[in-house]
Design a protein around this motif. Structure first.
Motif, mmCIF file in Angstrom:
data_model
loop_
_atom_site.group_PDB
_atom_site.id
_atom_site.type_symbol
_atom_site.label_atom_id
_atom_site.label_comp_id
_atom_site.label_asym_id
_atom_site.label_seq_id
_atom_site.Cartn_x
_atom_site.Cartn_y
_atom_site.Cartn_z
ATOM 1 N N LYS A 93 -18.824 5.895 4.511
ATOM 2 C CA LYS A 93 -17.548 5.001 5.643
ATOM 3 C C LYS A 93 -16.564 5.884 4.545
ATOM 4 O O LYS A 93 -14.701 5.507 4.857
ATOM 5 C CB LYS A 93 -18.173 4.041 5.907
ATOM 6 C CG LYS A 93 -18.173 2.714 4.639
ATOM 7 C CD LYS A 93 -17.813 1.201 5.500
ATOM 8 C CE LYS A 93 -18.021 0.431 3.716
ATOM 9 N NZ LYS A 93 -17.247 -1.055 4.887
ATOM 10 N N PHE A 94 -16.686 5.683 3.236
ATOM 11 C CA PHE A 94 -15.540 5.622 2.328
ATOM 12 C C PHE A 94 -15.213 7.448 2.001
ATOM 13 O O PHE A 94 -14.129 7.667 2.300
ATOM 14 C CB PHE A 94 -15.845 5.252 0.788
ATOM 15 C CG PHE A 94 -16.055 3.351 0.676
ATOM 16 C CD1 PHE A 94 -15.298 3.299 0.945
ATOM 17 C CD2 PHE A 94 -17.645 3.078 0.793
ATOM 18 C CE1 PHE A 94 -15.102 1.686 0.065
ATOM 19 C CE2 PHE A 94 -17.474 1.438 0.973
ATOM 20 C CZ PHE A 94 -15.965 0.614 0.584
ATOM 21 N N ASN A 96 -15.328 9.178 4.060
ATOM 22 C CA ASN A 96 -14.620 9.425 6.085
ATOM 23 C C ASN A 96 -13.816 8.665 6.087
ATOM 24 O O ASN A 96 -12.682 8.908 7.464
ATOM 25 C CB ASN A 96 -16.239 9.385 7.428
ATOM 26 C CG ASN A 96 -16.577 10.042 6.926
ATOM 27 O OD1 ASN A 96 -16.931 11.299 6.257
ATOM 28 N ND2 ASN A 96 -18.191 9.581 7.962
ATOM 29 N N ASN A 97 -13.679 8.084 4.588
ATOM 30 C CA ASN A 97 -11.646 6.764 5.874
ATOM 31 C C ASN A 97 -10.927 8.218 4.578
ATOM 32 O O ASN A 97 -10.611 7.955 3.227
ATOM 33 C CB ASN A 97 -11.964 5.914 4.858
ATOM 34 C CG ASN A 97 -10.750 4.949 4.576
ATOM 35 O OD1 ASN A 97 -10.153 5.515 5.313
ATOM 36 N ND2 ASN A 97 -11.199 3.539 4.142
ATOM 37 N N ASN A 99 -7.236 7.819 3.876
ATOM 38 C CA ASN A 99 -6.510 6.521 3.188
ATOM 39 C C ASN A 99 -7.048 5.594 1.976
ATOM 40 O O ASN A 99 -6.973 5.181 1.694
ATOM 41 C CB ASN A 99 -5.981 5.020 4.701
ATOM 42 C CG ASN A 99 -5.810 5.563 5.587
ATOM 43 O OD1 ASN A 99 -4.626 6.354 6.016
ATOM 44 N ND2 ASN A 99 -5.605 4.629 6.603
ATOM 45 N N THR A 100 -8.762 6.159 2.186
ATOM 46 C CA THR A 100 -9.290 5.798 0.942
ATOM 47 C C THR A 100 -9.508 6.926 -0.058
ATOM 48 O O THR A 100 -11.058 7.785 0.369
ATOM 49 C CB THR A 100 -10.030 4.116 0.696
ATOM 50 O OG1 THR A 100 -9.345 3.117 1.131
ATOM 51 C CG2 THR A 100 -10.702 3.638 -0.915
ATOM 52 N N THR A 101 -8.783 7.083 -1.275
ATOM 53 C CA THR A 101 -9.474 8.607 -2.238
ATOM 54 C C THR A 101 -10.745 8.497 -3.023
ATOM 55 O O THR A 101 -9.730 9.019 -4.000
ATOM 56 C CB THR A 101 -8.396 9.698 -1.470
ATOM 57 O OG1 THR A 101 -7.492 9.349 -2.663
ATOM 58 C CG2 THR A 101 -8.335 10.111 -0.188
ATOM 59 N N GLU A 186 -5.350 4.213 -1.921
ATOM 60 C CA GLU A 186 -6.845 3.091 -1.554
ATOM 61 C C GLU A 186 -6.758 1.985 -0.624
ATOM 62 O O GLU A 186 -4.735 1.579 -0.545
ATOM 63 C CB GLU A 186 -6.232 2.040 -2.853
ATOM 64 C CG GLU A 186 -7.133 0.997 -2.628
ATOM 65 C CD GLU A 186 -7.229 -0.041 -3.810
ATOM 66 O OE1 GLU A 186 -8.248 0.291 -5.080
ATOM 67 O OE2 GLU A 186 -6.294 -0.654 -3.530
ATOM 68 N N ASN A 187 -6.658 2.248 0.950
ATOM 69 C CA ASN A 187 -6.421 1.382 1.792
ATOM 70 C C ASN A 187 -4.122 2.047 2.167
ATOM 71 O O ASN A 187 -3.699 1.455 2.490
ATOM 72 C CB ASN A 187 -6.025 -0.024 2.076
ATOM 73 C CG ASN A 187 -7.803 0.064 1.338
ATOM 74 O OD1 ASN A 187 -8.401 -0.394 2.829
ATOM 75 N ND2 ASN A 187 -8.045 -1.707 0.528
#
Length: 396
Positions: A93-94, A96-97, A99-101, A186-187
């Motif tokens: 899930k990280f 695939n996000n 907004n958080t790399t 990060e977010n």
């Protein structure tokens, strides 16, 4: 071929290993280990019963880590690839996000290989080695990582000199060299990181959830004091969350330029914020003299710190630090009390804080608690691995 020796353990360690603990403690061994770090340890009890296979690598936590409970399982590149594949699947899930790399992809003993952590920074991977023993697996780990995922580049931090500290080096391992600062998210918040500039990168990934809480729940319209501010990550989160003003205090001279950089890449006017290079303990005295107080105080000291006039140990001095914070927090204000010290648990931490409030005759309530975020996977059989303790405290 890696050296392997059979090591007999005492009943105390046998019992811990039987419960699933992966830590090989020095005082749990019948005899001192007479081998080079990185040697495989075939652990047996006094009756010769096989308990597990680990490696010898001295760090502050112990003498090594158990890697497998299967005596027929070979420890090599294929073994490491299996560990990495499982760890990466846990972080799907990280990955695939968008907004958080920046996040942790392999968390030492939590993912089955104590002494090694791997962090992801926008396509780059950072390996941290915590003993000479685990560093002896470097070739296999790098090859395994390159086989399991696509890496733009790989960097490393060697954290095992004679005092257990970082060993200064170029830190580049393979792939492409990065252009720094590397901007990660990060977010949705930007942070500048450096993978080749000393022991730290510019952001502590384990505080992601805490920064998000400050930004979305507690900063709006508030004055925020960020002590031991490092590169000002908490201050950036607070400013983006609508804080009236942030004050960042850290003793390190480079903290000012680093904090300015973090504000700037998020479009925040740093001239509207206070950034002070000074001893936090001296700042508390200064704030009291000037009758300064804050709506939110972030208290996230290192486990151990030394300045010209002060020596701070979280285990001994956190209560006094909390008292100082209470003194400059507005009535009804919030203190974010945090520690990454693994030398005491949450219960002890709560007792230390409670004593500070009682000594100041100040009532409070715990609003929220945080520990390590989901990417810092912890083995439930080894709770000591969940080192982060954060309490949001409301003054009443």
């Amino acid at each position: 071929m890696r050296n392997e020796l059979t090591v007999t353990v005492k009943d105390t360690l046998r019992n811990e290993l039987a419960k699933g603990s992966p830590l090989v403690t020095k005082d749990g061994l019948m005899n001192d280990i007479d081998a080079s770090e990185g040697s495989l340890l075939r652990l047996v009890d006094k009756d010769g019963e096989y308990l597990g296979t680990g490696y010898y690598g001295e760090q502050n936590k112990g003498a090594g880590w158990v890697l497998t409970r299967n005596q027929d399982e070979a420890v090599g590149q294929a073994f490491i690839e299996r560990k990495l594949e499982l760890a990466f699947s846990r972080r799907e899930k990280f990955f695939n996000n968008p907004n958080t790399t920046a996040f942790r992809v392999f968390n030492g003993e939590g993912d089955g290989f104590g002494g090694l952590t791997i962090d992801y920074y926008a396509g780059f991977y950072l390996l941290s080695w915590y003993s000479e023993g685990v560093y002896s697996f470097r070739e296999d780990v790098v090859a395994a990582l390159e086989n399991v995922v696509e890496c733009i580049g790989i960097y490393e931090k060697k954290r095992f000199d004679t005092k257990g500290q970082y060993i200064e080096d170029d830190d580049f391992v393979s792939g492409e060299r990065g252009e720094f600062p590397l901007i990660v998210q990060e977010n949705g918040v930007n942070y500048a990181v450096y993978l080749n500039d000393g022991a730290m990168t510019g952001i502590f990934l384990d505080q992601r959830d805490v920064r998000q809480a400050i930004r979305t729940k507690y900063a709006d319209g508030k004055t925020v004091l960020n002590t031991f501010s490092y590169t000002g990550a908490f201050s950036v989160a607070a400013a983006l969350g609508g804080a009236d003003k942030t004050t960042s205090v850290d003793l390190a001279k480079r903290s000012s330029a680093k904090t300015i950089e973090q504000f700037s890449i998020n479009g925040i006017d740093f001239d509207e914020q206070d950034i002070l290079v000074m001893d936090v303990f001296n700042y508390f005295k200064y704030a009291k003299r000037k009758n300064l107080s804050f709506d939110v105080v972030v208290l996230d000291p290192p486990s151990f710190a030394r300045s010209k006039k002060h020596v701070f140990s979280a285990a001994k001095d956190y209560t006094n630090l909390m008292k100082e914070s209470i003194d400059i927090t507005e009535p009804g204000g919030l203190i974010v009390a945090s520690t990454n010290s693994a030398s005491f648990n949450m219960k002890k931490f709560t007792q230390m804080i409670d004593k500070a409030f009682k000594d100041r005759d100040q009532k409070y309530k715990v609003v929220e608690t945080y520990s390590l975020p989901a990417d810092f996977h912890v083995d439930r059989r080894f709770p000591e691995g969940d080192y982060l303790k954060v309490l949001f405290l409301r003054l009443l």
